[in-house]
Design a protein around this motif. Structure first.
Motif, PDB file in Angstrom:
ATOM      1  N   UNK A   1      -7.418 -38.618 -12.884  1.00 19.38           N
ATOM      2  CA  UNK A   1      -7.117 -37.215 -13.156  1.00 19.38           C
ATOM      3  C   UNK A   1      -5.922 -36.745 -12.332  1.00 19.38           C
ATOM      4  N   UNK A   2      -5.781 -37.290 -11.118  1.00 17.95           N
ATOM      5  CA  UNK A   2      -4.640 -36.930 -10.279  1.00 17.95           C
ATOM      6  C   UNK A   2      -3.325 -37.461 -10.843  1.00 17.95           C
ATOM      7  N   UNK A   3      -3.422 -38.414 -11.755  1.00 19.48           N
ATOM      8  CA  UNK A   3      -2.239 -38.953 -12.436  1.00 19.48           C
ATOM      9  C   UNK A   3      -2.048 -38.324 -13.814  1.00 19.48           C
ATOM     10  N   UNK A   4      -2.888 -37.331 -14.133  1.00 19.50           N
ATOM     11  CA  UNK A   4      -2.806 -36.679 -15.434  1.00 19.50           C
ATOM     12  C   UNK A   4      -3.416 -37.489 -16.560  1.00 19.50           C
ATOM     13  N   UNK A   5      -4.331 -38.402 -16.212  1.00 21.49           N
ATOM     14  CA  UNK A   5      -4.941 -39.288 -17.200  1.00 21.49           C
ATOM     15  C   UNK A   5      -6.426 -38.977 -17.323  1.00 21.49           C
ATOM     16  N   UNK A   6      -6.871 -38.672 -18.528  1.00 17.67           N
ATOM     17  CA  UNK A   6      -8.294 -38.468 -18.819  1.00 17.67           C
ATOM     18  C   UNK A   6      -8.881 -39.756 -19.371  1.00 17.67           C
ATOM     19  N   UNK A   7     -10.203 -39.940 -19.264  1.00 21.32           N
ATOM     20  CA  UNK A   7     -10.808 -41.160 -19.799  1.00 21.32           C
ATOM     21  C   UNK A   7     -10.440 -41.441 -21.246  1.00 21.32           C
ATOM     22  N   UNK A   8     -10.363 -40.388 -22.065  1.00 15.74           N
ATOM     23  CA  UNK A   8     -10.039 -40.577 -23.481  1.00 15.74           C
ATOM     24  C   UNK A   8      -8.612 -41.050 -23.706  1.00 15.74           C
ATOM     25  N   UNK A   9      -7.757 -40.928 -22.693  1.00 12.22           N
ATOM     26  CA  UNK A   9      -6.367 -41.382 -22.820  1.00 12.22           C
ATOM     27  C   UNK A   9      -6.227 -42.894 -22.659  1.00 12.22           C
ATOM     28  N   UNK A  10      -7.241 -43.538 -22.075  1.00 10.32           N
ATOM     29  CA  UNK A  10      -7.151 -44.959 -21.761  1.00 10.32           C
ATOM     30  C   UNK A  10      -7.430 -45.778 -23.019  1.00 10.32           C
TER      31      UNK A  10
ATOM     32  N   UNK B   1     -18.002 -48.172 -18.085  1.00  9.31           N
ATOM     33  CA  UNK B   1     -18.608 -47.320 -19.114  1.00  9.31           C
ATOM     34  C   UNK B   1     -18.050 -45.907 -19.118  1.00  9.31           C
ATOM     35  N   UNK B   2     -17.232 -45.555 -18.134  1.00 13.16           N
ATOM     36  CA  UNK B   2     -16.598 -44.229 -18.126  1.00 13.16           C
ATOM     37  C   UNK B   2     -15.456 -44.148 -19.128  1.00 13.16           C
ATOM     38  N   UNK B   3     -15.175 -45.250 -19.826  1.00 14.59           N
ATOM     39  CA  UNK B   3     -14.101 -45.287 -20.821  1.00 14.59           C
ATOM     40  C   UNK B   3     -14.657 -45.815 -22.143  1.00 14.59           C
ATOM     41  N   UNK B   4     -15.645 -45.099 -22.721  1.00 15.25           N
ATOM     42  CA  UNK B   4     -16.416 -45.657 -23.840  1.00 15.25           C
ATOM     43  C   UNK B   4     -15.633 -45.836 -25.129  1.00 15.25           C
ATOM     44  N   UNK B   5     -14.468 -45.206 -25.227  1.00 14.88           N
ATOM     45  CA  UNK B   5     -13.678 -45.326 -26.454  1.00 14.88           C
ATOM     46  C   UNK B   5     -12.629 -46.429 -26.366  1.00 14.88           C
ATOM     47  N   UNK B   6     -12.425 -46.969 -25.168  1.00 16.92           N
ATOM     48  CA  UNK B   6     -11.357 -47.945 -24.958  1.00 16.92           C
ATOM     49  C   UNK B   6     -11.748 -49.320 -25.505  1.00 16.92           C
ATOM     50  N   UNK B   7     -10.744 -50.101 -25.841  1.00 15.24           N
ATOM     51  CA  UNK B   7     -10.970 -51.501 -26.187  1.00 15.24           C
ATOM     52  C   UNK B   7     -11.190 -52.290 -24.902  1.00 15.24           C
ATOM     53  N   UNK B   8     -12.306 -52.997 -24.826  1.00 18.52           N
ATOM     54  CA  UNK B   8     -12.601 -53.841 -23.677  1.00 18.52           C
ATOM     55  C   UNK B   8     -11.925 -55.194 -23.890  1.00 18.52           C
ATOM     56  N   UNK B   9     -11.110 -55.604 -22.914  1.00 15.84           N
ATOM     57  CA  UNK B   9     -10.405 -56.890 -22.991  1.00 15.84           C
ATOM     58  C   UNK B   9     -10.960 -57.770 -21.877  1.00 15.84           C
ATOM     59  N   UNK B  10     -11.598 -58.877 -22.254  1.00 17.47           N
ATOM     60  CA  UNK B  10     -12.350 -59.669 -21.288  1.00 17.47           C
ATOM     61  C   UNK B  10     -12.391 -61.127 -21.753  1.00 17.47           C
ATOM     62  N   UNK B  11     -12.507 -62.052 -20.812  1.00 17.18           N
ATOM     63  CA  UNK B  11     -12.630 -63.453 -21.152  1.00 17.18           C
ATOM     64  C   UNK B  11     -13.834 -63.726 -22.040  1.00 17.18           C
ATOM     65  N   UNK B  12     -13.640 -64.583 -23.032  1.00 19.02           N
ATOM     66  CA  UNK B  12     -14.712 -64.864 -23.999  1.00 19.02           C
ATOM     67  C   UNK B  12     -15.955 -65.414 -23.310  1.00 19.02           C
ATOM     68  N   UNK B  13     -15.770 -66.323 -22.355  1.00 21.09           N
ATOM     69  CA  UNK B  13     -16.924 -66.913 -21.670  1.00 21.09           C
ATOM     70  C   UNK B  13     -17.665 -65.875 -20.838  1.00 21.09           C
ATOM     71  N   UNK B  14     -16.939 -64.917 -20.269  1.00 24.01           N
ATOM     72  CA  UNK B  14     -17.596 -63.863 -19.495  1.00 24.01           C
ATOM     73  C   UNK B  14     -18.353 -62.905 -20.405  1.00 24.01           C
TER      74      UNK B  14
END
Length: 270
Positions: free
Chosen positions: A99-108, A125-138
């Protein structure tokens, strides 16, 4: 024949410098500090660190790529702050810092996760609309359930409410070479580091948990709790060779001394 060769050459991707790439920046965000110096025996399976202690930090990062925003790692769960079992405490949350950078969770747009351990996924989980990018094995470990994972932190993606982008190897996230996940298995099966190419500072490589502090990085020491020792050593070797080839600034995410390699919050590296 000559015309075909010319057309084939024109179809090749241009070098990074010749492309019209968006502005890219990298901001380091404090996402936790060790509540007391941590015992290092478990971070080094050679025994060379037995009896030693040191401070560690938890780092998150905001990457701006034109209008796209990516958070890399999400720190500890605020509910566990100060818990002696976790070993880390935090002041302001990642959302409050953003928020101090002018970024809301929905902006991510993207939440990139180096691996599934608690001190890297605690605020995902504070960014529920974002695409999660993670290793397939993880991601497979998260889906299956594991004592290492709090599945509640991944409800938006486990429930199918948001997209999961599972990464099997390296991933050029935006297709222009500026933000690239690097497959570095060993700490976990799907562990990734991150390469960010900046116009002024040049390439920066974030380690994830490839190493937790400088001496382990320099001496190729492997934690006792890594998934695979051979993979860990191979990833360290690859990472170092890449860093040398690119002339990259290496930032060890848990290393307090590496905080100063990037501008102090709220400033960003460009």
């Amino acid at each position: 024949m000559r015309t075909a060769l010319i057309l084939a050459a024109l179809a090749l991707p241009l070098p990074l410098a010749a492309q019209d790439t968006p502005d890219v920046s990298l901001t380091r965000i404090d996402c936790g500090q060790a509540t007391e110096p941590m015992p290092l025996g478990g971070f080094d399976d050679t025994g060379a660190s037995d009896g030693m202690t040191r401070d560690l930090v938890v780092s998150c990062y905001l990457i701006r790529h034109g209008d796209d925003l990516m958070v890399w790692d999400t720190g500890i769960d605020p509910a566990t702050s100060g818990d002696p079992d976790g070993g880390f405490s935090m002041g302001e949350t990642l959302v409050q810092k953003l928020a101090q950078l002018g970024v809301a969770p929905a902006d991510v747009d993207y939440v990139g996760i180096s691996h599934y351990h608690y001190d890297h996924v605690g605020q995902a989980r504070d960014f529920p609309q974002a695409t999660l990018v993670i290793g397939r094995a993880d991601w497979a470990v998260i889906e299956a359930g594991s004592p290492w994972v709090n599945r509640d932190l991944f409800v938006p993606w486990l429930d199918g409410g948001a997209e999961v982008r599972q990464v099997g190897g390296d991933l050029d996230l935006f297709g222009d070479g500026t933000v690239k996940l690097l497959a570095m298995p060993g700490h976990t099966g799907g562990h990734h580091a991150l390469l960010v190419r900046l116009a002024d500072m040049g390439p920066v490589m974030l380690t994830g948990d490839l190493a937790h502090y400088t001496s382990n990085y320099e001496h190729d020491r492997v934690p006792t709790f890594n998934d695979d020792r051979a993979d860990s050593l191979a990833s360290l070797d690859r990472f170092k060779r890449m860093a040398e080839a690119y002339g990259a600034t290496v930032v060890i995410q848990h290393e307090p001394d590496d905080i100063a390699k990037l501008p102090a919050f709220p400033e960003a590296a460009h």
